[in-house]
Design an enzyme around this catalytic site. Sequence first.
Site, PDB file in Angstrom:
ATOM      1  N   HIS A  44      50.755  47.987  38.217  1.00 20.02           N
ATOM      2  CA  HIS A  44      51.397  49.306  38.259  1.00 20.02           C
ATOM      3  C   HIS A  44      50.943  50.066  39.495  1.00 20.02           C
ATOM      4  O   HIS A  44      49.749  50.252  39.703  1.00 20.02           O
ATOM      5  CB  HIS A  44      51.065  50.104  36.996  1.00 20.02           C
ATOM      6  CG  HIS A  44      51.951  49.751  35.842  1.00 20.02           C
ATOM      7  ND1 HIS A  44      52.060  50.535  34.720  1.00 20.02           N
ATOM      8  CD2 HIS A  44      52.777  48.710  35.649  1.00 20.02           C
ATOM      9  CE1 HIS A  44      52.926  49.980  33.880  1.00 20.02           C
ATOM     10  NE2 HIS A  44      53.361  48.865  34.412  1.00 20.02           N
ATOM     11  N   TYR A  59      52.485  59.885  30.630  1.00 20.54           N
ATOM     12  CA  TYR A  59      51.554  60.827  29.991  1.00 20.54           C
ATOM     13  C   TYR A  59      52.342  62.109  29.772  1.00 20.54           C
ATOM     14  O   TYR A  59      52.727  62.765  30.742  1.00 20.54           O
ATOM     15  CB  TYR A  59      50.354  61.093  30.902  1.00 20.54           C
ATOM     16  CG  TYR A  59      49.382  59.931  31.030  1.00 20.54           C
ATOM     17  CD1 TYR A  59      49.596  58.910  31.946  1.00 20.54           C
ATOM     18  CD2 TYR A  59      48.250  59.867  30.224  1.00 20.54           C
ATOM     19  CE1 TYR A  59      48.707  57.851  32.061  1.00 20.54           C
ATOM     20  CE2 TYR A  59      47.347  58.809  30.339  1.00 20.54           C
ATOM     21  CZ  TYR A  59      47.583  57.804  31.257  1.00 20.54           C
ATOM     22  OH  TYR A  59      46.691  56.762  31.367  1.00 20.54           O
ATOM     23  N   PRO A  83      40.118  58.672  25.812  1.00 24.20           N
ATOM     24  CA  PRO A  83      40.925  57.625  26.458  1.00 24.20           C
ATOM     25  C   PRO A  83      41.923  58.134  27.496  1.00 24.20           C
ATOM     26  O   PRO A  83      42.561  57.323  28.180  1.00 24.20           O
ATOM     27  CB  PRO A  83      41.662  56.976  25.280  1.00 24.20           C
ATOM     28  CG  PRO A  83      41.653  57.995  24.204  1.00 24.20           C
ATOM     29  CD  PRO A  83      40.412  58.802  24.376  1.00 24.20           C
ATOM     30  N   LYS A 105      39.471  54.981  31.059  1.00 24.32           N
ATOM     31  CA  LYS A 105      38.234  54.631  31.769  1.00 24.32           C
ATOM     32  C   LYS A 105      37.210  53.849  30.940  1.00 24.32           C
ATOM     33  O   LYS A 105      36.259  53.287  31.501  1.00 24.32           O
ATOM     34  CB  LYS A 105      37.547  55.907  32.293  1.00 24.32           C
ATOM     35  CG  LYS A 105      38.261  56.546  33.457  1.00 24.32           C
ATOM     36  CD  LYS A 105      37.996  55.791  34.743  1.00 24.32           C
ATOM     37  CE  LYS A 105      38.989  56.079  35.834  1.00 24.32           C
ATOM     38  NZ  LYS A 105      40.104  55.131  35.921  1.00 24.32           N
ATOM     39  N   TYR A 134      41.983  57.640  39.037  1.00 24.36           N
ATOM     40  CA  TYR A 134      42.677  56.789  38.067  1.00 24.36           C
ATOM     41  C   TYR A 134      42.559  55.309  38.440  1.00 24.36           C
ATOM     42  O   TYR A 134      42.295  54.459  37.588  1.00 24.36           O
ATOM     43  CB  TYR A 134      44.156  57.197  37.943  1.00 24.36           C
ATOM     44  CG  TYR A 134      44.833  56.608  36.722  1.00 24.36           C
ATOM     45  CD1 TYR A 134      44.870  57.304  35.511  1.00 24.36           C
ATOM     46  CD2 TYR A 134      45.408  55.342  36.766  1.00 24.36           C
ATOM     47  CE1 TYR A 134      45.467  56.767  34.386  1.00 24.36           C
ATOM     48  CE2 TYR A 134      46.011  54.790  35.644  1.00 24.36           C
ATOM     49  CZ  TYR A 134      46.038  55.506  34.460  1.00 24.36           C
ATOM     50  OH  TYR A 134      46.630  54.959  33.343  1.00 24.36           O
TER      51      TYR A 134
HETATM   52  P1  FAD Z   1      32.553  47.211  22.275  1.00 28.41           P
HETATM   53  O1  FAD Z   1      33.916  46.758  22.611  1.00 28.41           O
HETATM   54  O2  FAD Z   1      32.383  48.258  21.231  1.00 28.41           O
HETATM   55  O3  FAD Z   1      31.745  45.924  21.862  1.00 28.41           O
HETATM   56  C1  FAD Z   1      30.468  46.000  21.238  1.00 28.41           C
HETATM   57  C2  FAD Z   1      30.271  44.782  20.377  1.00 28.41           C
HETATM   58  O4  FAD Z   1      28.973  44.828  19.808  1.00 28.41           O
HETATM   59  C3  FAD Z   1      31.251  44.733  19.208  1.00 28.41           C
HETATM   60  O5  FAD Z   1      31.888  43.476  19.176  1.00 28.41           O
HETATM   61  C4  FAD Z   1      30.389  44.985  17.986  1.00 28.41           C
HETATM   62  O6  FAD Z   1      30.856  44.299  16.848  1.00 28.41           O
HETATM   63  C5  FAD Z   1      29.038  44.471  18.451  1.00 28.41           C
HETATM   64  N1  FAD Z   1      27.909  45.093  17.766  1.00 28.41           N
HETATM   65  C6  FAD Z   1      27.753  46.383  17.400  1.00 28.41           C
HETATM   66  N2  FAD Z   1      26.564  46.576  16.807  1.00 28.41           N
HETATM   67  C7  FAD Z   1      25.942  45.371  16.795  1.00 28.41           C
HETATM   68  C8  FAD Z   1      24.680  44.925  16.301  1.00 28.41           C
HETATM   69  N3  FAD Z   1      23.832  45.781  15.692  1.00 28.41           N
HETATM   70  N4  FAD Z   1      24.358  43.632  16.454  1.00 28.41           N
HETATM   71  C9  FAD Z   1      25.221  42.763  17.069  1.00 28.41           C
HETATM   72  N5  FAD Z   1      26.432  43.139  17.547  1.00 28.41           N
HETATM   73  C10 FAD Z   1      26.783  44.424  17.408  1.00 28.41           C
HETATM   74  N6  FAD Z   1      39.378  52.441  26.310  1.00 28.41           N
HETATM   75  C11 FAD Z   1      40.390  52.580  27.142  1.00 28.41           C
HETATM   76  O7  FAD Z   1      40.173  52.514  28.365  1.00 28.41           O
HETATM   77  N7  FAD Z   1      41.658  52.766  26.642  1.00 28.41           N
HETATM   78  C12 FAD Z   1      41.921  52.812  25.283  1.00 28.41           C
HETATM   79  O8  FAD Z   1      43.048  52.948  24.860  1.00 28.41           O
HETATM   80  C13 FAD Z   1      40.863  52.684  24.392  1.00 28.41           C
HETATM   81  N8  FAD Z   1      41.055  52.755  23.047  1.00 28.41           N
HETATM   82  C14 FAD Z   1      39.964  52.645  22.216  1.00 28.41           C
HETATM   83  C15 FAD Z   1      40.137  52.727  20.848  1.00 28.41           C
HETATM   84  C16 FAD Z   1      39.036  52.638  19.974  1.00 28.41           C
HETATM   85  C17 FAD Z   1      39.243  52.744  18.486  1.00 28.41           C
HETATM   86  C18 FAD Z   1      37.731  52.465  20.509  1.00 28.41           C
HETATM   87  C19 FAD Z   1      36.528  52.369  19.584  1.00 28.41           C
HETATM   88  C20 FAD Z   1      37.582  52.360  21.886  1.00 28.41           C
HETATM   89  C21 FAD Z   1      38.682  52.450  22.745  1.00 28.41           C
HETATM   90  N9  FAD Z   1      38.553  52.361  24.144  1.00 28.41           N
HETATM   91  C22 FAD Z   1      39.591  52.491  24.973  1.00 28.41           C
HETATM   92  C23 FAD Z   1      37.298  52.126  24.763  1.00 28.41           C
HETATM   93  C24 FAD Z   1      37.096  50.660  25.116  1.00 28.41           C
HETATM   94  O9  FAD Z   1      37.714  49.861  24.180  1.00 28.41           O
HETATM   95  C25 FAD Z   1      35.612  50.441  25.184  1.00 28.41           C
HETATM   96  O10 FAD Z   1      35.115  51.233  26.265  1.00 28.41           O
HETATM   97  C26 FAD Z   1      35.199  48.994  25.364  1.00 28.41           C
HETATM   98  O11 FAD Z   1      35.516  48.269  24.204  1.00 28.41           O
HETATM   99  C27 FAD Z   1      33.710  48.906  25.645  1.00 28.41           C
HETATM  100  O12 FAD Z   1      33.292  47.588  25.570  1.00 28.41           O
HETATM  101  P2  FAD Z   1      31.852  47.238  25.071  1.00 28.41           P
HETATM  102  O13 FAD Z   1      31.772  45.735  25.152  1.00 28.41           O
HETATM  103  O14 FAD Z   1      30.870  48.038  25.825  1.00 28.41           O
HETATM  104  O15 FAD Z   1      31.773  47.733  23.561  1.00 28.41           O
HETATM  105  C1  PHB Z   2      46.616  51.899  26.345  1.00 25.81           C
HETATM  106  O1  PHB Z   2      47.551  51.215  26.798  1.00 25.81           O
HETATM  107  O2  PHB Z   2      46.088  51.628  25.265  1.00 25.81           O
HETATM  108  C2  PHB Z   2      46.163  53.074  27.112  1.00 25.81           C
HETATM  109  C3  PHB Z   2      46.657  53.293  28.381  1.00 25.81           C
HETATM  110  C4  PHB Z   2      46.242  54.401  29.107  1.00 25.81           C
HETATM  111  C5  PHB Z   2      45.350  55.284  28.546  1.00 25.81           C
HETATM  112  C6  PHB Z   2      44.834  55.054  27.276  1.00 25.81           C
HETATM  113  C7  PHB Z   2      45.249  53.951  26.546  1.00 25.81           C
HETATM  114  O3  PHB Z   2      44.965  56.373  29.258  1.00 25.81           O
END
Ligand code: FAD
Ligand code: PHB
Length: 389
Positions: free
Chosen positions: A72, A200, A292, A296, A384
């Site tokens: 994009h 958006y 979100p 980021k 962005y």
């Molecule tokens: P996570 O993906 O949370 O991974 C952490 C892992 O650690 C998980 O698999 C968990 O099961 C495991 N874990 C937790 N505790 C323990 C433990 N005690 N022992 C062993 N394992 C453990 N970001 C965007 O940019 N756009 C979005 O649309 C967006 N939507 C989101 C929606 C939701 C509901 C959430 C919660 C987050 C969203 N995010 C979004 C943020 C993005 O998904 C996260 O920033 C990203 O997943 C971070 O990755 P991570 O690996 O650091 O953490």
């Molecule tokens: C998504 O596609 O899930 C998405 C895209 C842009 C955002 C947040 C979520 O700012």
Amino acid sequence: MRTQVAIIGGGPSGLLLSQLLHRKGIDSVVLERQTRDYVLSRIRAGVLEWGMVELLREAGVGQRMDAEGIIHEGTLLAAQNRTIRINFRKLTGKAVMIYGQTEITHDLYDARDAMGGVVIHEAEGVTPHGLDSDAPHVTYVKDGTEHRIDCDFVAGCDGFHGVSRKSIPSSVLKEFERVYPFGWLGVLSETPPADDELIYAIHERGFALCSMRRADLSRHYVQVPLTDRVEDWSDDAFWAELKRRIPEHAAQRLVTGPSIEKSIAPLRSFVAEPMRWGRLFLVGDAAHIVPPTGAKGLNLAASDVHYLYNGLLAHYQDGTPEGLDDYSRKALLRVWKAERFSWSMTNMMHRFPDQGDFGQRMQESELDYLEHSTAAQTALAENYVGLPY
Ligand code: FAD
Ligand code: PHB
């Protein structure tokens, strides 16, 4: 068992770190609380900064992303049938990639399998020990038996609710937080996207976002009060509300269909400092959360991985400690800038219960400034597509 880096959490941060390290001959073990299917069923982020795209390629997991991801070069901001296009390519020379977090996690698991990487699922009661000593270890329970892994370092990649951050003494850890008075209701559907680019949309009923994963898979969101529950929202009610909030041309073209996933995520800004304590390094959501709106969250996890990976590489290959010693400072500089951007995008685009007439005019004026100022558009675009690592 002994490894060089014990990684707590098998989400995108933990898997990407272990994959990058393995390719340089550095050994790690990933401990994940959930099953693999559970991790792969989570629908989360969809927009990748170019730095993350390049990091995934460096990790040897870019092939499917490059074949199936969608580049994009801009995005649309809309309010009351006024649409502003932010042209990333023209303003910054860069673009973003649309490729879901679910697919990235899938690709990383496949790559870990192919290289014989050790990922232990359903590891219960994971606990790090001796983090302020030279010889840390991690214990966990699997199938009723307790295990111990001795290691040089622990990477806390276990998300916001993980155990790693909680292992840092409260006298050391400082937490910064803002909780927003609303959430995002998200729907995934096997329908074509509303437009070629993300929309958006700012509306007096609340924010809405039209996003996508593929040509036949769409992701849409609407701002909802924190008191709403997913069960309160039928698919029909969701589509009707989305159509009210997005520009007319998009609403008319919108193809609706049954939801295949529907969830509500509360919006929060959060940072924990420092991101290193002794031999523990916090990575991704374990250390910080962004609302979100700026897309980021996942991208920040990737830049943390980049800094930690390079610090560990310098430690093991050249015996130089500077990269690890500077990890927290360097990562936090970038984290706070992404926090600022996500907070300002959230403030500009959402309806706040207590914003009043003054707040309303501030939002309108900010949008008007954005529409007519190339400098303002460049600042938005630069953030962005992602600030440099
Ligand atoms: P996570 O993906 O949370 O991974 C952490 C892992 O650690 C998980 O698999 C968990 O099961 C495991 N874990 C937790 N505790 C323990 C433990 N005690 N022992 C062993 N394992 C453990 N970001 C965007 O940019 N756009 C979005 O649309 C967006 N939507 C989101 C929606 C939701 C509901 C959430 C919660 C987050 C969203 N995010 C979004 C943020 C993005 O998904 C996260 O920033 C990203 O997943 C971070 O990755 P991570 O690996 O650091 O953490
Ligand atoms: C998504 O596609 O899930 C998405 C895209 C842009 C955002 C947040 C979520 O700012």
